[in-house]
Design a protein around this motif. Structure first.
Motif, PDB file in Angstrom:
ATOM      1  N   LEU A 309       0.824  -1.209   0.000  1.00  0.00           N
ATOM      2  CA  LEU A 309       0.000   0.000   0.000  1.00  0.00           C
ATOM      3  C   LEU A 309       0.859   1.259   0.000  1.00  0.00           C
ATOM      4  N   THR A 310       2.017   1.171   0.628  1.00  0.00           N
ATOM      5  CA  THR A 310       2.898   2.345   0.682  1.00  0.00           C
ATOM      6  C   THR A 310       3.352   2.746  -0.719  1.00  0.00           C
ATOM      7  N   LEU A 311       3.834   1.769  -1.492  1.00  0.00           N
ATOM      8  CA  LEU A 311       4.326   2.065  -2.839  1.00  0.00           C
ATOM      9  C   LEU A 311       3.209   2.559  -3.746  1.00  0.00           C
ATOM     10  N   ILE A 312       2.038   1.891  -3.680  1.00  0.00           N
ATOM     11  CA  ILE A 312       0.910   2.290  -4.519  1.00  0.00           C
ATOM     12  C   ILE A 312       0.467   3.710  -4.181  1.00  0.00           C
ATOM     13  N   THR A 313       0.356   3.998  -2.898  1.00  0.00           N
ATOM     14  CA  THR A 313      -0.152   5.310  -2.475  1.00  0.00           C
ATOM     15  C   THR A 313       0.862   6.408  -2.763  1.00  0.00           C
ATOM     16  N   GLU A 314       2.145   6.139  -2.543  1.00  0.00           N
ATOM     17  CA  GLU A 314       3.179   7.143  -2.832  1.00  0.00           C
ATOM     18  C   GLU A 314       3.148   7.538  -4.300  1.00  0.00           C
ATOM     19  N   ALA A 315       3.074   6.561  -5.184  1.00  0.00           N
ATOM     20  CA  ALA A 315       3.069   6.854  -6.620  1.00  0.00           C
ATOM     21  C   ALA A 315       1.843   7.682  -7.006  1.00  0.00           C
ATOM     22  N   THR A 316       0.691   7.360  -6.446  1.00  0.00           N
ATOM     23  CA  THR A 316      -0.550   8.065  -6.802  1.00  0.00           C
ATOM     24  C   THR A 316      -0.554   9.493  -6.247  1.00  0.00           C
ATOM     25  N   THR A 317      -0.136   9.664  -5.006  1.00  0.00           N
ATOM     26  CA  THR A 317      -0.151  11.005  -4.409  1.00  0.00           C
ATOM     27  C   THR A 317       0.850  11.940  -5.082  1.00  0.00           C
ATOM     28  N   LYS A 318       2.009  11.412  -5.502  1.00  0.00           N
ATOM     29  CA  LYS A 318       2.996  12.259  -6.189  1.00  0.00           C
ATOM     30  C   LYS A 318       2.451  12.775  -7.506  1.00  0.00           C
ATOM     31  N   SER A 319       1.771  11.876  -8.248  1.00  0.00           N
ATOM     32  CA  SER A 319       1.206  12.315  -9.524  1.00  0.00           C
ATOM     33  C   SER A 319       0.117  13.365  -9.297  1.00  0.00           C
ATOM     34  N   PHE A 320      -0.627  13.253  -8.212  1.00  0.00           N
ATOM     35  CA  PHE A 320      -1.650  14.249  -7.904  1.00  0.00           C
ATOM     36  C   PHE A 320      -1.029  15.587  -7.522  1.00  0.00           C
ATOM     37  N   GLU A 321       0.014  15.522  -6.728  1.00  0.00           N
ATOM     38  CA  GLU A 321       0.672  16.779  -6.328  1.00  0.00           C
ATOM     39  C   GLU A 321       1.183  17.526  -7.548  1.00  0.00           C
ATOM     40  N   GLN A 322       1.757  16.802  -8.496  1.00  0.00           N
ATOM     41  CA  GLN A 322       2.278  17.442  -9.701  1.00  0.00           C
ATOM     42  C   GLN A 322       1.150  17.943 -10.597  1.00  0.00           C
ATOM     43  N   ALA A 323       0.056  17.163 -10.721  1.00  0.00           N
ATOM     44  CA  ALA A 323      -1.026  17.527 -11.632  1.00  0.00           C
ATOM     45  C   ALA A 323      -1.852  18.697 -11.109  1.00  0.00           C
ATOM     46  N   TYR A 324      -2.106  18.714  -9.792  1.00  0.00           N
ATOM     47  CA  TYR A 324      -3.023  19.713  -9.231  1.00  0.00           C
ATOM     48  C   TYR A 324      -2.293  20.802  -8.446  1.00  0.00           C
ATOM     49  N   GLY A 325      -0.976  20.624  -8.239  1.00  0.00           N
ATOM     50  CA  GLY A 325      -0.241  21.622  -7.472  1.00  0.00           C
ATOM     51  C   GLY A 325      -0.731  21.733  -6.051  1.00  0.00           C
ATOM     52  N   ARG A 326      -1.193  20.640  -5.493  1.00  0.00           N
ATOM     53  CA  ARG A 326      -1.715  20.613  -4.125  1.00  0.00           C
ATOM     54  C   ARG A 326      -0.806  19.771  -3.240  1.00  0.00           C
ATOM     55  N   GLU A 327      -0.732  20.141  -1.985  1.00  0.00           N
ATOM     56  CA  GLU A 327       0.103  19.409  -1.034  1.00  0.00           C
ATOM     57  C   GLU A 327      -0.695  18.252  -0.436  1.00  0.00           C
ATOM     58  N   ILE A 328      -0.099  17.050  -0.497  1.00  0.00           N
ATOM     59  CA  ILE A 328      -0.733  15.852   0.066  1.00  0.00           C
ATOM     60  C   ILE A 328       0.244  15.232   1.060  1.00  0.00           C
ATOM     61  N   ALA A 329      -0.179  15.141   2.323  1.00  0.00           N
ATOM     62  CA  ALA A 329       0.673  14.573   3.372  1.00  0.00           C
ATOM     63  C   ALA A 329       0.403  13.077   3.481  1.00  0.00           C
ATOM     64  N   LEU A 330       1.492  12.280   3.386  1.00  0.00           N
ATOM     65  CA  LEU A 330       1.359  10.819   3.469  1.00  0.00           C
ATOM     66  C   LEU A 330       1.819  10.362   4.850  1.00  0.00           C
TER      67      LEU A 330
END
Length: 449
Positions: A309-330
């Protein structure tokens, strides 16, 4: 010929034929054993008779000697080398043996003979006669008892065969009924479906755990899939015709406005182009989601495997941060490995994050951990939240908490419906906690490895 009648005929003929074959085999086997046993006993008796006669020959009167050793159900005689009868004694029950043809043999002879349909065993032994000539000591004894017993056995087996045909025929009918009932029910159900156009299933009242039960369950499962697919197609047609009408109307209106006034007024031109583009994008997204929702889960080609779950979630949140310019805390409390489909899990997480990004302005928190023997991903935002009375309806297709809010933030109303479908397909569970004005927590629970 109907299949039921074929089963009755073939099974009856097969079992009756098998029974007849077994009884004939038993009859022949026991007949040969009984005759062989009778002959063996007779041969022992012949040995005793010939030994006694030979030892007393010449010392006792021949007639008296033969009378003393004659079998109870037979004959004893002395035959000269020229075939003449020297002396003979016949038991009272076998007087017909006196008519037997007299033959001289120059060697020891044993054989089974038949006289007037009665069976006898014959024994001839060369001996030295009182005048030093060669004679035959011949003994004949009935072995009809063995044949009588074999006839009795034959009658009993015949009666058994005749009586056994009744339960065989009855059991074959029961077997045919047992086999044909599910097939008949299947045929009847298919005819009812064809006639009524409604999806019906075979009633499964008994748990037989055989191929017929599997056939019924497979048929019912097929009907479930067909009904689900049909329902999804109906929903797709209904939803598409209903939801696509609005953007098409908007596009048509702005296109007409462009034709009338767009060339002369640049501001109207830009407004119309922006509106048409926005509606076209919304139509494309809506169509893709509708098509995915219309597709049965069985056709999603899921690939379940162990996933971090860590690897899956890290990859998804990074792409969101780049796409939306929003900060996501993991926030990872511990390493969690679950069994799921990687692509569908990413798509599910993407939908949840997209809603969080859309309806909140502050930092989004994603937490990974274990709870109640399940792995979980929790997406928390501090956005506008959802009223408590609307929570049970948020997974319904095209349901919007607030139409004004939907126009402001965009969306088709299909995201959470699709998320629910994906969660069901990968054996996950979605839980939503929200307070109006305070934010929303969406938890995805997954089976651990």
């Amino acid at each position: 010929m109907k299949l039921k009648n074929k089963i009755n005929l073939y099974t009856s003929v097969l079992f009756i034929g098998l029974l007849i074959f077994m009884n004939i085999t038993i009859y022949l086997l026991f007949k040969n054993l009984m005759v062989a046993s009778e002959i063996s006993t007779t041969e022992q008796e012949f040995d005793n008779i010939t030994a006694g006669v030979i030892s007393s020959l010449g010392t006792v009167a021949t007639d008296n000697l033969l009378r003393a050793y004659v079998p109870i159900d037979g004959k004893i005689q002395l035959v000269a080398s020229d075939g003449k009868n020297l002396a003979m004694s016949v038991s009272p029950s076998e007087k017909k043996l006196s008519k037997q043809e007299t033959v001289f043999y120059d060697k020891e002879v044993t054989k089974e003979i038949t006289l007037d349909e009665n069976h006898y065993y014959f024994y001839s032994l060369p001996v030295i006669w009182t005048d030093s000539s060669i004679a035959n000591l011949q003994v004949t004894k009935s072995i009809e008892t063995a044949y009588d017993q074999s006839e009795t056995l034959r009658f009993i087996l015949f009666a058994v065969t005749f009586v056994a045909t009744i339960p065989i025929i009855v059991s074959s009918q029961l077997l045919g009924k047992l086999i044909m009932d599910p097939i008949t029910a299947l045929t009847k159900t298919m005819k009812e479906i064809t006639k009524s156009g409604q999806f019906k299933r075979i009633p499964m009242n008994q748990q037989t755990k055989d191929e017929l039960e599997q056939m019924g369950k497979s048929f019912n499962h097929m009907i479930d899939l067909l009904e689900t697919n049909f329902t999804k197609q109906e929903q797709f047609v209904s939803n598409a015709s209903h939801e696509l009408r609005t953007p098409l109307t908007v596009i048509e209106s702005y296109a007409s406005l462009l034709k009338r006034r767009g060339i002369d007024k640049p501001e109207i031109f830009h407004e119309a182009v922006d509106a048409i583009h926005a509606e076209a994008v919304r139509m494309r997204e809506m169509t893709e989601q509708l098509l995915l929702l219309a597709k049965p889960n069985e056709q999603w080609n899921l690939d379940f495997r162990s996933l971090s779950l860590t690897l899956i979630t890290e990859a998804t949140t990074k792409s969101f941060e780049q796409a939306y310019g929003r900060e996501i805390a993991l926030n990872v409390t511990e390493e969690v490995v679950v069994i799921s489909d990687e692509q569908k899990l990413k798509q599910l997480l993407y939908i949840i994050l997209e809603n969080a990004v859309k309806y909140s302005e502050e930092i989004i928190t994603v937490t990974i951990g274990k709870q109640n023997k399940k792995g979980f991903i929790r997406v928390s935002d501090k956005g506008i939240g959802i009223p408590e009375e609307d929570l049970p309806k948020i997974f319904d297709r095209f349901y919007r908490v607030d139409q004004a809010r939907s126009r402001k933030y965009g969306g088709t109303g299909l995201g959470l419906s699709l998320a629910k479908e994906i969660a069901n397909a990968i054996h996950a569970k979605i839980e939503v906690e929200s307070s109006l004005g305070a934010g929303t927590n969406v938890t995805i629970r997954l089976p651990l490895q």
